[in-house]
Enzyme design. Structure first.
Site: not given
Ligand code: ATP
Ligand code: MG
Length: 327
Positions: A111, A194, A197
């Site tokens: 961060k 994957k 977001k």
């Molecule tokens: P960022 O891109 O900001 O990291 P993100 O879309 O990856 O956001 P997170 O907030 O990091 O979402 O994840 C929240 C939860 O969802 C976590 O437990 C993470 O492991 C799960 N998760 C996120 N994306 C996936 C995915 N594509 N497949 C399985 N689990 C996921």
């Molecule tokens: Mg994530």
């Protein structure tokens, strides 16, 4: 029953990756454990969000989790900032947290690199606030992803240190908790590994039928198989992975056979996939609609959650204050 606490980051809407990767586990957890959930709005302050978004984001995430099937009567769900007791424990824990160890955590270093003009003390003491979130309920288990493992290590360190300093086992040592092996990863449909977001390739639970269709029809594919029963390249495998999750086994087999016999038509497959994703999401989407338009209900659920959380927090604080010397 073992006590489990889970924090939820209030960052935007839930997508299918979140749902199948995290939320579905929460739904199982609420049945099997003495669990509580909280929306971590204080944690989001380290990046100085827009004041207008703070409450809005918490409400969105609350509505979406409820729509997914989180049952507040089984596991209270509260907003972190409604339980001020956490702050008192945060202060106590900070007195036994050292600059060196806080500076060394990977999440702090990451961060600090990302926001060099805003390396604030809240960022530095993120692990003590997280420890307070857990220890305030004397929770034994915390479901976390790999990225939180180091912060969990810190929480254990703070718990042990506190117990040791005051010579009493006030806090259980919280363990990271993951579900029996079956970690699934939801792929992106844009050719990336994957859905996420940050990747900007999400199908959101709130997306309507048209939006879902548009996103699925844009999925990256290839020129098609050139020999019978060939291995699937990643982008095609991604489509099948999706289908395996949301479609019926028959549908999956149908398209799998078409692939194996080199007769697959990606357009048909995508159309079917979009339909099945929509079918899967429709009830959740309606739930989101329902809760989002029912402020009074959301308020009541958050209030009841906070009351239960505060009760549990006050019991812990009583013990903590006493051993520290505030009798
Ligand atoms: P960022 O891109 O900001 O990291 P993100 O879309 O990856 O956001 P997170 O907030 O990091 O979402 O994840 C929240 C939860 O969802 C976590 O437990 C993470 O492991 C799960 N998760 C996120 N994306 C996936 C995915 N594509 N497949 C399985 N689990 C996921
Ligand atoms: Mg994530």
């Amino acid at each position: 029953m073992e006590k489990v606490i889970s924090g939820i980051r209030p960052t935007g809407n839930l997508h299918l990756g979140n749902y199948f990767g995290a939320v579905k586990n929460f739904l199982r957890m609420q049945e099997d454990y003495d669990s509580m959930f909280f929306i971590a709005d204080w944690h989001s302050l380290t990046t100085h969000p827009n004041p207008e978004n703070i409450q809005k984001n918490a409400r969105i995430i609350l509505a979406e989790y409820l729509a997914c099937g989180l049952k507040p009567e089984l596991s209270p769900i509260y907003i972190q900032s409604d339980v001020k007791e956490v702050l008192e424990l945060y202060l106590f824990l900070n007195m036994n947290a050292y600059l060196g160890e806080l500076e060394r955590t990977t999440s702090f270093k990451d961060k600090a690199r990302k926001q060099p003009n805003n390396v604030n003390a809240g960022l530095l003491t993120y692990p003590t606030l997280m420890a307070a979130d857990i220890l305030i309920h004397r929770a034994e288990k915390v479901p976390v992803g790999k990225d939180q493992e180091q912060n969990m290590e810190m929480a254990r360190k703070f718990a042990k240190r506190f117990n040791h300093t005051y010579g009493e086992e006030i806090f259980p040592i919280p363990q990271s908790f993951s579900f029996s092996g079956e970690m699934i990863k939801i792929p992106g449909l844009d050719g990336s590994g994957k859905m996420g977001k940050s990747e900007g390739n999400c199908i959101y639970l709130k997306d309507d039928e048209k939006t879902i269709k548009k996103k699925v029809m844009k999925a990256v594919t290839d020129g098609g198989p050139s020999s019978l029963n060939s291995e699937k390249p990643e982008v095609i495998q991604n489509l099948f992975t999706f289908m395996e999750i949301v479609s019926s086994p028959d549908t999956f087999e149908y398209f799998n056979d078409k692939w194996n016999s080199c007769e697959i038509r990606y357009g048909d497959m995508k159309k079917q996939l979009a339909e099945d994703i929509n079918k899967y999401c429709a009830p959740i989407r309606e739930g989101i609609e329902y809760y989002s338009n029912n402020d009074a209900l959301l308020d009541r659920i958050a209030k009841e959650g906070a009351e239960k959380a505060r009760e549990s927090a006050q019991e812990t604080l009583k013990l903590v204050r006493k051993v520290i010397g505030f009798k």
